[in-house]
Motif scaffolding. Structure first.
Motif, PDB file in Angstrom:
ATOM      1  N   LEU A 265      -5.817   4.665   7.391  1.00 19.92           N
ATOM      2  CA  LEU A 265      -6.848   4.717   6.253  1.00 19.92           C
ATOM      3  C   LEU A 265      -6.047   4.997   5.041  1.00 19.92           C
ATOM      4  CD1 LEU A 265      -9.577   6.186   5.442  1.00 19.92           C
ATOM      5  CD2 LEU A 265      -8.740   8.329   6.028  1.00 19.92           C
ATOM      6  N   ALA A 266      -4.736   5.525   4.983  1.00 18.05           N
ATOM      7  CA  ALA A 266      -4.000   5.567   3.630  1.00 18.05           C
ATOM      8  C   ALA A 266      -3.862   4.207   3.167  1.00 18.05           C
ATOM      9  CB  ALA A 266      -2.837   6.454   4.015  1.00 18.05           C
TER      10      ALA A 266
ATOM     11  N   MET B  79      -4.882   3.103  -0.569  1.00 12.43           N
ATOM     12  CA  MET B  79      -3.992   2.933  -1.608  1.00 12.43           C
ATOM     13  C   MET B  79      -4.041   1.421  -1.935  1.00 12.43           C
ATOM     14  SD  MET B  79      -0.649   5.166  -0.576  1.00 12.43           S
ATOM     15  CE  MET B  79      -0.397   4.392   0.974  1.00 12.43           C
ATOM     16  N   ALA B  80      -4.631   0.591  -1.380  1.00 13.13           N
ATOM     17  CA  ALA B  80      -4.936  -1.001  -1.522  1.00 13.13           C
ATOM     18  C   ALA B  80      -5.338  -1.352  -2.867  1.00 13.13           C
ATOM     19  CB  ALA B  80      -5.396  -1.683  -0.330  1.00 13.13           C
ATOM     20  N   ASP B  81      -5.138  -2.457  -3.351  1.00 13.82           N
ATOM     21  CA  ASP B  81      -5.904  -2.944  -4.326  1.00 13.82           C
ATOM     22  C   ASP B  81      -7.294  -3.324  -4.329  1.00 13.82           C
ATOM     23  OD1 ASP B  81      -6.367  -6.041  -5.992  1.00 13.82           O
ATOM     24  OD2 ASP B  81      -5.141  -4.806  -7.241  1.00 13.82           O
TER      25      ASP B  81
ATOM     26  N   VAL C 123     -11.221  -7.384   0.842  1.00 14.64           N
ATOM     27  CA  VAL C 123     -10.981  -8.467   1.915  1.00 14.64           C
ATOM     28  C   VAL C 123     -10.992  -7.602   3.248  1.00 14.64           C
ATOM     29  CG1 VAL C 123      -9.218  -9.663   3.012  1.00 14.64           C
ATOM     30  CG2 VAL C 123      -9.617  -9.953   0.682  1.00 14.64           C
ATOM     31  N   MET C 124     -10.459  -6.401   3.274  1.00 16.87           N
ATOM     32  CA  MET C 124     -10.437  -5.497   4.393  1.00 16.87           C
ATOM     33  C   MET C 124     -12.065  -5.184   4.917  1.00 16.87           C
ATOM     34  SD  MET C 124      -7.174  -2.786   3.818  1.00 16.87           S
ATOM     35  CE  MET C 124      -5.572  -3.586   3.342  1.00 16.87           C
TER      36      MET C 124
ATOM     37  N   GLY D 114       3.693  -1.097  -0.838  1.00 11.77           N
ATOM     38  CA  GLY D 114       2.913  -2.345  -1.220  1.00 11.77           C
ATOM     39  C   GLY D 114       2.750  -3.203  -0.146  1.00 11.77           C
ATOM     40  N   ILE D 115       4.087  -3.757   0.422  1.00 10.00           N
ATOM     41  CA  ILE D 115       3.977  -4.981   1.363  1.00 10.00           C
ATOM     42  C   ILE D 115       3.375  -4.500   2.537  1.00 10.00           C
ATOM     43  CG2 ILE D 115       5.576  -6.246   3.134  1.00 10.00           C
ATOM     44  CD1 ILE D 115       7.472  -6.018   0.922  1.00 10.00           C
ATOM     45  N   ALA D 116       3.117  -3.103   2.977  1.00  5.53           N
ATOM     46  CA  ALA D 116       2.683  -2.530   4.266  1.00  5.53           C
ATOM     47  C   ALA D 116       1.104  -2.676   3.986  1.00  5.53           C
ATOM     48  CB  ALA D 116       3.092  -1.100   4.410  1.00  5.53           C
ATOM     49  N   GLU D 117       0.529  -2.356   2.827  1.00  2.81           N
ATOM     50  CA  GLU D 117      -0.920  -2.415   2.469  1.00  2.81           C
ATOM     51  C   GLU D 117      -1.359  -3.910   2.542  1.00  2.81           C
ATOM     52  OE1 GLU D 117      -1.072  -0.809  -1.280  1.00  2.81           O
ATOM     53  OE2 GLU D 117      -0.217   1.114  -1.021  1.00  2.81           O
TER      54      GLU D 117
END
Length: 241
Positions: free
Chosen positions: A19-20, A24-26, A32-33, A174-177
């Motif tokens: 969820l986090a 936090m994603a762009d 896309v998600m 950022g990479i994890a997102e």
């Protein structure tokens, strides 16, 4: 001399829960998600519906095979929507017409078989609806997730360049997102591919069994003599039995 102490505050721990990561994603990655999640829900809806449909069609194919192998045919034309009823509704009118004077036994049997096979194929046609969604999701979802990942990593690199800080604590969130988008794409694609292959093979097997039983039923009908209307006191296949 007093001991040296580290009074610097500890770095804040980043929340890497699903969820986090989504929150936090762009915005593009979020889109896309969401698209992949909706596609996954739609695929699971099709999977559940196809499991029920496949179970029903297998039962109807067994009933049609029993009808072709000698089970008593109903005295009235059925109004059900199953395979056996569709075959009878198409075959009995042709059987009532009877064999033409210039029509060979093979032509007569072929006419009965063709009419009933066409009805059975038409009944089975609707059972393949939804498979296109499974195939499309299985083929496209990983690439859609990869697009979200590439977009997120580009944003992460832009943030690194702006902050001049390449520490892992700055790069990792950022990479994890971004990678989470690829994970969702795989979650949507893998069940869709497995289900599509399973249902395509199973529906083809049911179709083959139903058409084989239809040919046997046409042969059984063609051996019955003196066609009379169903329900007029004479069973249509009594003469053949």
């Amino acid at each position: 001399m007093p001991p040296l102490t580290n009074d610097l505050p500890a770095p804040a721990a980043h929340d890497l829960s699903p969820l986090a990561l989504f929150l936090m994603a762009d915005p593009v990655v979020k889109g896309v998600m969401l698209a992949l999640l909706l596609a996954s829900i739609a695929c699971w809806t099709v999977i559940i519906e196809k499991l029920a449909t496949l179970r029903r069609l297998r039962r109807e194919a067994r009933d049609l095979a029993a009808l072709a192998s000698g089970e008593r045919i109903p005295a009235t034309l059925p109004d059900r929507a199953d395979l056996g009823a569709a075959a009878l509704r198409a075959g009995i009118p042709e059987w009532r017409i009877g064999q033409g004077g210039k029509e060979t036994d093979g032509e007569y049997r072929g006419r009965l078989d063709g009419a009933m096979r066409k009805a059975v194929v038409g009944t089975l046609k609707s059972s393949s609806s939804g498979l296109q969604l499974l195939a499309t999701t299985g083929a496209v979802a990983p690439f859609v997730g990869l697009f979200g990942t590439v977009w997120g990593i580009m944003n992460s690199f832009s943030g690194i360049a702006a902050s001049n800080d390449t520490s892992l604590a700055v790069v990792a969130p950022g990479i994890a997102e971004a990678l989470f988008a690829t994970a969702i794409g795989l979650v949507a694609a893998i069940p869709a591919v497995v289900a599509y292959n399973r249902f395509a093979v199973s529906l083809a097997a049911v179709r083959q069994d139903a058409l084989g039983a239809t040919t046997e039923l046409a042969h059984r009908l063609s051996r019955a003599s003196f066609p009379t209307a169903v329900g007029e006191g004479r069973h249509p296949l009594r003469a053949a039995e």
